[in-house]
Design a protein around this motif. Structure first.
Motif, PDB file in Angstrom:
ATOM      1  N   TYR A 120       0.837  -1.207   0.000  1.00  0.00           N
ATOM      2  CA  TYR A 120       0.000   0.000   0.000  1.00  0.00           C
ATOM      3  C   TYR A 120       0.864   1.246   0.000  1.00  0.00           C
ATOM      4  O   TYR A 120       2.099   1.165   0.056  1.00  0.00           O
ATOM      5  CB  TYR A 120      -0.938  -0.020   1.204  1.00  0.00           C
ATOM      6  N   SER A 155      -5.988   2.730   0.062  1.00  0.00           N
ATOM      7  CA  SER A 155      -5.097   2.159   1.075  1.00  0.00           C
ATOM      8  C   SER A 155      -5.500   2.620   2.469  1.00  0.00           C
ATOM      9  O   SER A 155      -5.557   1.821   3.414  1.00  0.00           O
ATOM     10  CB  SER A 155      -3.647   2.572   0.797  1.00  0.00           C
ATOM     11  N   GLN A 196       8.139  -5.510  -4.384  1.00  0.00           N
ATOM     12  CA  GLN A 196       6.854  -5.313  -5.063  1.00  0.00           C
ATOM     13  C   GLN A 196       6.972  -5.581  -6.560  1.00  0.00           C
ATOM     14  O   GLN A 196       6.076  -6.186  -7.160  1.00  0.00           O
ATOM     15  CB  GLN A 196       6.363  -3.882  -4.813  1.00  0.00           C
ATOM     16  N   LEU A 234       1.624  -5.926  -9.599  1.00  0.00           N
ATOM     17  CA  LEU A 234       0.655  -5.030  -8.960  1.00  0.00           C
ATOM     18  C   LEU A 234       0.135  -4.002  -9.958  1.00  0.00           C
ATOM     19  O   LEU A 234       0.910  -3.392 -10.692  1.00  0.00           O
ATOM     20  CB  LEU A 234       1.334  -4.341  -7.774  1.00  0.00           C
ATOM     21  N   HIS A 235      -1.176  -3.801  -9.959  1.00  0.00           N
ATOM     22  CA  HIS A 235      -1.749  -2.738 -10.792  1.00  0.00           C
ATOM     23  C   HIS A 235      -2.753  -1.896 -10.011  1.00  0.00           C
ATOM     24  O   HIS A 235      -3.438  -1.048 -10.579  1.00  0.00           O
ATOM     25  CB  HIS A 235      -2.409  -3.324 -12.050  1.00  0.00           C
ATOM     26  N   TYR A 236      -2.834  -2.150  -8.706  1.00  0.00           N
ATOM     27  CA  TYR A 236      -3.816  -1.473  -7.855  1.00  0.00           C
ATOM     28  C   TYR A 236      -3.278  -1.482  -6.436  1.00  0.00           C
ATOM     29  O   TYR A 236      -2.588  -2.418  -6.035  1.00  0.00           O
ATOM     30  CB  TYR A 236      -5.149  -2.238  -7.937  1.00  0.00           C
ATOM     31  N   VAL A 237      -3.567  -0.425  -5.694  1.00  0.00           N
ATOM     32  CA  VAL A 237      -3.231  -0.426  -4.262  1.00  0.00           C
ATOM     33  C   VAL A 237      -4.476  -0.065  -3.455  1.00  0.00           C
ATOM     34  O   VAL A 237      -5.238   0.815  -3.879  1.00  0.00           O
ATOM     35  CB  VAL A 237      -2.068   0.532  -3.936  1.00  0.00           C
ATOM     36  N   TRP A 285      -2.724  -3.757  -2.657  1.00  0.00           N
ATOM     37  CA  TRP A 285      -2.591  -5.066  -3.301  1.00  0.00           C
ATOM     38  C   TRP A 285      -2.518  -6.088  -2.188  1.00  0.00           C
ATOM     39  O   TRP A 285      -1.654  -6.008  -1.322  1.00  0.00           O
ATOM     40  CB  TRP A 285      -1.334  -5.092  -4.151  1.00  0.00           C
ATOM     41  N   PHE A 328      -1.897 -14.716  -5.441  1.00  0.00           N
ATOM     42  CA  PHE A 328      -2.841 -13.616  -5.587  1.00  0.00           C
ATOM     43  C   PHE A 328      -4.091 -14.081  -6.320  1.00  0.00           C
ATOM     44  O   PHE A 328      -4.015 -14.897  -7.245  1.00  0.00           O
ATOM     45  CB  PHE A 328      -2.202 -12.466  -6.370  1.00  0.00           C
ATOM     46  N   ASP A 381      -7.968 -12.140  -7.744  1.00  0.00           N
ATOM     47  CA  ASP A 381      -8.856 -10.980  -7.777  1.00  0.00           C
ATOM     48  C   ASP A 381      -9.990 -11.134  -6.772  1.00  0.00           C
ATOM     49  O   ASP A 381     -10.432 -10.156  -6.159  1.00  0.00           O
ATOM     50  CB  ASP A 381      -9.433 -10.791  -9.185  1.00  0.00           C
ATOM     51  N   LEU A 416      -8.700 -10.221  -3.370  1.00  0.00           N
ATOM     52  CA  LEU A 416      -8.462  -8.771  -3.313  1.00  0.00           C
ATOM     53  C   LEU A 416      -9.769  -8.042  -3.022  1.00  0.00           C
ATOM     54  O   LEU A 416      -9.818  -7.131  -2.184  1.00  0.00           O
ATOM     55  CB  LEU A 416      -7.869  -8.293  -4.639  1.00  0.00           C
TER      56      LEU A 416
END
Length: 205
Positions: A29, A36, A156, A163-166, A168, A175, A177, A180
Motif C-alpha cells: 500500500y 489504502s 513489489q 501489482l496494478h492497484y493499491v 494489493w 494472488f 482478484d 483482493l
C-alpha cells in the motif's frame, strides 16, 4: 477424528482443539492512497488487532512509486506526490526500528487514519508509545530510509502477477482478484474462511 470427538462428547469431555498455521497475509500500500487508507483503517488494523494470532502479516509500503537514478544516487517520485514518499519512508523506517508489532501497527494505523502522511508523525508516535527521535527520524531523512523504500519497491516489482492497484492484497501463497475484493469488504470473514484450524475465536462475542 470425528469418532473420537463423538466419544468425548458422550463422556462429557471437551473435544480437542486443533490449531493450524496462521494465514499468510501480504499487503502492499501507500500512505496517501485513499483506497489504502480505507483498507488499513477499516479492515486491516481492526482485524489484525482482534485476530492477530491467526494472521502471519507482511506489510509493504511503496505503492505506485517510481525510482530515478543519477549515477549511483537515486530518489523517488510517488503517485500522490512528495508527501506520500515521505510517509512511505516513515513507515518503512518505523517497521525496521519498532520491534514491538503492536506499537508499529498502532503507529501505522494512526498515520493512515490522519490522512496527512508524515505530518502526523509526532502525534502518532505519542499515541502509539514509540520514540520518534533517534533511529526513526535519522532513518527517514537519510539514505537508510531511501534504501528501505528501494528494497520494498524491488520486492513489489517481483510480484507475479504484477501489482496494478493499491492496496494489493495477497492471502496465502497466490494472488487472486476474488481475495483482493473480499479482503476490502470483510477481511475477518476472509481470514476465517482461509484458516484451517478449529480453534478460531470470535473474540468480540
Amino acid at each position: 477424528m470425528f469418532a473420537a470427538a463423538t466419544v468425548l462428547v458422550l463422556l462429557g469431555l471437551a473435544a480437542p482443539v486443533w490449531p493450524a498455521d496462521p494465514v499468510k497475509l501480504q499487503v502492499f500500500y501507500s500512505t496517501l492512497c485513499p483506497d489504502s487508507m480505507r483498507f488499513v483503517t477499516t479492515q486491516l488494523y481492526p482485524t489484525w488487532s482482534k485476530y492477530k494470532k491467526f494472521i502471519d502479516l507482511d506489510v509493504n509500503t511503496y505503492g505506485k512509486a517510481n525510482i530515478t537514478w543519477d549515477g549511483d544516487e537515486y530518489n523517488f517520485s510517488c503517485q500522490s506526490g512528495p508527501r506520500e514518499c515521505e510517509g512511505n519512508l516513515l513507515i518503512n523506517c518505523a517497521q525496521k526500528h519498532v520491534t514491538n508489532m503492536d506499537k508499529f501497527m498502532a503507529f501505522s494505523y494512526c498515520i493512515m487514519d490522519n490522512g496527512v502522511a508524515a505530518e502526523a508523525a509526532s502525534e502518532c508516535a505519542d499515541e502509539a508509545g514509540i520514540d520518534l527521535s533517534g533511529e526513526i527520524d535519522t532513518c527517514r531523512t537519510s539514505k537508510e530510509g531511501l534504501e528501505l523504500h528501494k528494497i520494498t519497491g524491488e520486492k513489489q516489482m517481483a510480484l507475479d502477477p504484477p501489482l496494478h492497484y493499491v492496496p494489493w492484497i495477497i492471502v496465502g501463497d497466490e494472488f487472486s482478484d476474488a481475495n483482493l475484493e473480499a479482503a476490502q469488504k470483510d477481511l475477518v470473514k476472509l481470514i476465517k474462511s482461509e484458516y484451517k484450524g478449529d480453534d478460531w475465536e470470535d473474540c468480540g462475542k
